[in-house]
Design a protein around this motif. Structure first.
Motif, PDB file in Angstrom:
ATOM      1  N   MET A  77       0.819  -1.223   0.000  1.00 51.35           N
ATOM      2  CA  MET A  77       0.000   0.000   0.000  1.00 51.35           C
ATOM      3  C   MET A  77       0.846   1.263   0.000  1.00 51.35           C
ATOM      4  O   MET A  77       2.018   1.233   0.364  1.00 51.35           O
ATOM      5  N   SER A  78       0.207   2.373  -0.384  1.00 52.03           N
ATOM      6  CA  SER A  78       0.863   3.682  -0.263  1.00 52.03           C
ATOM      7  C   SER A  78       0.963   4.034   1.221  1.00 52.03           C
ATOM      8  O   SER A  78       0.261   3.437   2.055  1.00 52.03           O
ATOM      9  N   HIS A  79       1.818   4.980   1.549  1.00 52.55           N
ATOM     10  CA  HIS A  79       1.946   5.411   2.946  1.00 52.55           C
ATOM     11  C   HIS A  79       0.615   5.867   3.521  1.00 52.55           C
ATOM     12  O   HIS A  79       0.265   5.535   4.656  1.00 52.55           O
ATOM     13  N   ALA A  80      -0.144   6.623   2.708  1.00 48.59           N
ATOM     14  CA  ALA A  80      -1.429   7.127   3.194  1.00 48.59           C
ATOM     15  C   ALA A  80      -2.384   5.979   3.514  1.00 48.59           C
ATOM     16  O   ALA A  80      -3.086   6.008   4.528  1.00 48.59           O
ATOM     17  N   GLU A  81      -2.386   4.960   2.647  1.00 50.97           N
ATOM     18  CA  GLU A  81      -3.259   3.807   2.891  1.00 50.97           C
ATOM     19  C   GLU A  81      -2.802   3.024   4.125  1.00 50.97           C
ATOM     20  O   GLU A  81      -3.623   2.536   4.905  1.00 50.97           O
ATOM     21  N   GLN A  82      -1.496   2.899   4.297  1.00 51.17           N
ATOM     22  CA  GLN A  82      -0.970   2.189   5.469  1.00 51.17           C
ATOM     23  C   GLN A  82      -1.413   2.869   6.761  1.00 51.17           C
ATOM     24  O   GLN A  82      -1.847   2.216   7.715  1.00 51.17           O
ATOM     25  N   LEU A  83      -1.333   4.199   6.746  1.00 49.39           N
ATOM     26  CA  LEU A  83      -1.750   4.950   7.925  1.00 49.39           C
ATOM     27  C   LEU A  83      -3.238   4.749   8.184  1.00 49.39           C
ATOM     28  O   LEU A  83      -3.671   4.528   9.321  1.00 49.39           O
ATOM     29  N   GLU A  84      -4.029   4.767   7.106  1.00 51.48           N
ATOM     30  CA  GLU A  84      -5.472   4.597   7.240  1.00 51.48           C
ATOM     31  C   GLU A  84      -5.806   3.227   7.824  1.00 51.48           C
ATOM     32  O   GLU A  84      -6.657   3.098   8.704  1.00 51.48           O
ATOM     33  N   VAL A  85      -5.103   2.202   7.336  1.00 52.74           N
ATOM     34  CA  VAL A  85      -5.331   0.840   7.823  1.00 52.74           C
ATOM     35  C   VAL A  85      -5.039   0.740   9.331  1.00 52.74           C
ATOM     36  O   VAL A  85      -5.801   0.147  10.094  1.00 52.74           O
ATOM     37  N   MET A  86      -3.934   1.350   9.744  1.00 49.26           N
ATOM     38  CA  MET A  86      -3.571   1.300  11.161  1.00 49.26           C
ATOM     39  C   MET A  86      -4.547   2.089  12.015  1.00 49.26           C
ATOM     40  O   MET A  86      -4.901   1.676  13.122  1.00 49.26           O
TER      41      MET A  86
END
Ligand code: 45D
Length: 171
Positions: A77-86
């Protein structure tokens, strides 16, 4: 009513045990009241403090296999998506990742977060911003956590990570 030295020592050890489990349960309670971002930041700082005491062997390769698909997905995932997932995990928001996470065992959940930290260190996962400022409660939780012994730290972490995500099989 009189107090014998015996009952006094019982009361003393009772108070001692109480304060130990009280430190654990209040740390958990304050952690859970933190903002989602502070929860993620405290977990990360806890990992950086504990990293040396958690050996990769202890987390168990077999256990991680169960979380591997999920970790690989997050890695892509993109960084933004990773943050959203967490953030979804910490906020217990119902997402595909939260549901996949929800069926893991507690130790696998711990191993999952451990592995995410390792991926952060290796540069595969979005880092915590260098200037991130924890709230007062966040710093308090972190300080208390640092003062607990390893077993007590694990107790706190097990509880907070086991409550994250969404159990797709619940009601
Ligand atoms: O922009 O199986 C913010 C044992 C702000 C043995 C952010 C064990 C906004 C048995 C949200 C901060 C018991 C030893 C960004 C296992 C913003 C066994 C980013 C134990 C970018 C498993 C935040 C294992 C981010 C243990 C990216 C104790 C936060 C494992 C990321 C412990 C936080 C693991 C992460 C821990 C935290 C892992 C990835 C504490 C991970 C913590």
């Amino acid at each position: 009513m009189t107090f014998t030295s015996d009952s006094a020592s019982t009361r003393f050890s009772g108070a001692f045990n109480y304060s130990t489990s009280d430190a654990i349960s209040s740390t958990i309670a304050v952690f859970k009241a933190l903002s989602v971002d502070d929860q993620l930041a405290v977990l990360w700082y806890a990992y950086t403090e504990m990293g040396r005491s958690i050996t990769p062997a202890a987390t168990g390769a077999a256990r991680l296999q169960l979380a591997e698909g999920l970790l690989n997905q997050i890695k892509q995932m993109s960084h933004a998506e990773q943050l959203e997932v967490m953030r979804d995990l910490a906020a217990q928001r119902n997402s595909a990742v939260s549901r996949s996470y929800g069926i893991l065992s507690v130790n696998t959940k711990l191993a999952f977060w451990y592995e995410l930290s390792e991926l952060m260190v290796k540069g595969f996962v979005i880092p915590v911003p260098a200037g991130y400022q924890l709230s007062r409660d966040g710093s308090q939780v972190l300080e208390t956590l640092k003062e607990l012994d390893f077993g007590q730290q694990i107790t706190v972490l097990r509880k907070v990570v086991s409550d994250m995500g969404v159990d797709p099989l619940a009601d």
